[in-house]
Write an enzyme that holds these catalytic residues in place. Structure first.
Site, mmCIF file in Angstrom:
data_model
loop_
_atom_site.group_PDB
_atom_site.id
_atom_site.type_symbol
_atom_site.label_atom_id
_atom_site.label_comp_id
_atom_site.label_asym_id
_atom_site.label_seq_id
_atom_site.Cartn_x
_atom_site.Cartn_y
_atom_site.Cartn_z
ATOM 1 C CE LYS A 43 -4.535 8.117 -24.841
ATOM 2 N NZ LYS A 43 -5.332 8.211 -23.613
ATOM 3 C CG PHE A 86 -8.161 14.394 -25.331
ATOM 4 C CD1 PHE A 86 -8.437 13.887 -26.592
ATOM 5 C CD2 PHE A 86 -8.563 13.661 -24.222
ATOM 6 C CE1 PHE A 86 -9.106 12.674 -26.743
ATOM 7 C CE2 PHE A 86 -9.231 12.451 -24.372
ATOM 8 C CZ PHE A 86 -9.495 11.958 -25.630
ATOM 9 C CG ASP A 87 -12.731 13.978 -25.495
ATOM 10 O OD1 ASP A 87 -11.545 13.646 -25.426
ATOM 11 O OD2 ASP A 87 -13.654 13.166 -25.592
ATOM 12 C CB ALA A 139 -1.529 11.222 -24.129
ATOM 13 C CG HIS A 196 -17.795 11.461 -27.098
ATOM 14 N ND1 HIS A 196 -17.618 12.500 -26.210
ATOM 15 C CD2 HIS A 196 -16.717 10.654 -26.956
ATOM 16 C CE1 HIS A 196 -16.473 12.319 -25.574
ATOM 17 N NE2 HIS A 196 -15.903 11.222 -26.007
ATOM 18 C CG ASP A 252 -2.667 15.940 -22.718
ATOM 19 O OD1 ASP A 252 -2.104 14.834 -22.565
ATOM 20 O OD2 ASP A 252 -3.873 16.053 -23.021
ATOM 21 C CE1 TYR A 280 -4.228 1.781 0.671
ATOM 22 C CE2 TYR A 280 -2.646 3.382 1.526
ATOM 23 C CZ TYR A 280 -3.924 3.076 1.077
ATOM 24 O OH TYR A 280 -4.874 4.051 1.024
#
Ligand code: F0G
Length: 458
Positions: A258, A124-125, A217, A450, A215, A72
């Site tokens: 990714k 990005f969304d 990714a 979406h 970001d 943990y």
């Protein structure tokens, strides 16, 4: 002697995929309310819905899974991952999260407040969702060339510096918590940002005293494009390029699904101790203790290996050139696609493909449905459905581009699959004049519609 290209790996384990008939698929997609997210994957032959968490791990990653430490607190796998993240990115502080959007949730909880502005390159969304959910505004400063699919610009993810400076100049500093640069830029078609642009954005941010976050990714894919396309980087290794661009920023959010080459995982890395401390509170609240943050020990172990593999040239060459192979085939068949090709996906330009379907009948969605019905291929709409409604007026937002994204999972499909996809699209393209009507929405969620929206055929 010039020999043909071949992948730098062989296959140790295979997974069967199911063929089906066109009649079956017509029935299944109707039952799924014409939303491709609603389809069982067993009803899909080639799944290009996303490259996120859908790739194949290497034997070395699987080996690392077996030695994952599930403690943990103070897990050895956490310590190992932190070491790799610091080595690759150069950022001082590290917080694991269960995926990329969780990293956004934690970091934005610490940094974004109501009324703020967050400039960037086509957020990005989920990034935009996390900004708007906090009643702040995402401002798109991407270069205009990005929105014309036939202009051949090598770095269509770039920020228009004038647009960014206007935002920084016209607003008080305390309203702009940071600028976010998405590398590569998914929403403009998997397009890279140049080192020159990153440097210039970083300088602007420094001038106005605003932090710069990435970001990240698909950061390794971005580095590959810099090496291939930008002067002065041909002889640098991917790891050197990565280290350089991160050195211009203050921190990053990451989706390990990714360029981490894992099925689940993410993290935040940053330099500011105060922001780190504030973020740890939200990590504990939303994700878990700070030495696992929503990840299993074994997943952290696999991510540590994945980050190292993803930042190697040979891997990136096979990955990005496979996507380009599909792109060239489609161009050969006359299918209109975003150019240059994206790093993780080929984006079909539905405005050019099916201009006969009215925009308010979701033409890119209609094309994605046809691709499924004809070939069992699942792509995804990046157009009006994804753009969602304006949070204030509740009217449909019509983005400049209506795209169908064919995202290629990493190390997963063969060139034969690419040939198959191209042939299916060629057939649809040849009968495109018959497409006259699209779909209407019968049910939708108030935000990020979406995923769950339901359609009826017109
Ligand atoms: N940022 C970018 C640029 C992304 O493409 C994604 C996810 C995220 C953040 C969020 O990461 O999924 O781990 O929470 N993109 C996936 C896609 C979903 O299909 O493009 P996540």
């Amino acid at each position: 002697m010039e020999l043909p290209y071949a992948e730098p790996y062989k296959i140790k384990m295979v997974e069967s995929i199911n063929r089906s008939t066109q009649d079956q698929r017509e029935k299944w997609i109707k039952e799924a309310d014409y939303n491709l997210f609603n389809l069982s994957s067993r009803k899909v032959f080639v799944d290009l819905l996303t490259d996120s968490g859908t790739g194949a791990m290497s034997d070395k990653q699987w080996a690392a899974m077996m030695s994952g430490d599930e403690s943990y607190a103070g897990s050895a796998s956490f310590i190992e991952l932190k070491k790799v993240v610091q080595k690759i990115t150069g950022f001082a502080y590290f917080l694991p999260t269960h995926q990329g959007r969780a990293a956004e949730n934690v970091l934005f909880s610490a940094m974004v407040k109501e009324g703020d502005l967050v400039p960037g390159n086509s957020h990005f969304d989920t990034t935009k969702g996390h900004i708007e959910f906090r009643k702040a505004t995402a401002i798109d400063c991407t270069i205009d060339e990005a929105f014309n699919t036939s202009i051949l610009h090598p770095f269509k993810g770039n920020i228009n510096l004038q647009k960014l400076e206007n935002v920084l100049h016209e607003n008080p500093k305390d309203k702009i918590p940071f600028v976010i640069l998405t590398i590569t830029c998914n929403s403009s078609g998997g397009q890279p940002v140049s080192m020159e642009n990153i440097k210039a954005v970083s300088n602007l941010c420094k001038t106005y005293g605003v932090p710069l976050f990435f970001d990240s990714a698909r950061f390794a894919e971005n580095a590959y494009f810099i090496k291939k396309r930008e002067e002065g980087y041909q002889d640098k290794t991917i790891k050197e390029i990565v280290k350089e661009f991160f050195s211009y920023g203050d921190g990053m959010t990451m989706s390990g699904k990714k360029d981490g080459l894992v099925n689940m995982g993410g993290f935040i890395a940053l330099n500011d101790e105060e922001v780190y401390k504030k973020s740890t509170v939200f990590t504990i609240m939303y994700e878990g203790f700070i030495t696992y943050g929503g990840m299993n020990g074994r997943d952290m172990a696999a991510l540590a290996v994945g980050l190292d593999e993803a930042t190697e040239f040979n891997y990136l060459e096979s990955r990005i050139e496979q996507v380009a192979y599909l792109g060239y085939k489609l161009v050969e068949y006359g299918v209109p696609v975003q150019k240059p090709f994206g790093g993780h996906a080929i984006f079909i330009d539905a405005n050019k493909f099916v201009p006969t379907i009215p925009r308010n009948e979701y033409r890119a969605q209609a094309l994605a449905i046809e691709l499924y019905i004809i070939g069992g291929i699942r792509g995804v709409e990046i157009g009006t459905v994804l753009a969602d409604r304006d949070p204030f007026t509740r009217k449909n937002r019509y983005p400049e581009l209506e795209l169908v994204r064919l995202a290629v999972p990493r190390r997963t499909y063969s060139q034969n699959h690419m040939d198959y996809i191209a042939a299916v699209l060629k057939n649809i393209y040849e009968s495109r004049d018959q497409a006259k009507s699209g779909y209407t929405i019968i049910d939708e969620a108030p935000i990020m519609r979406h995923f769950t929206v339901k359609f009826k055929k017109i």
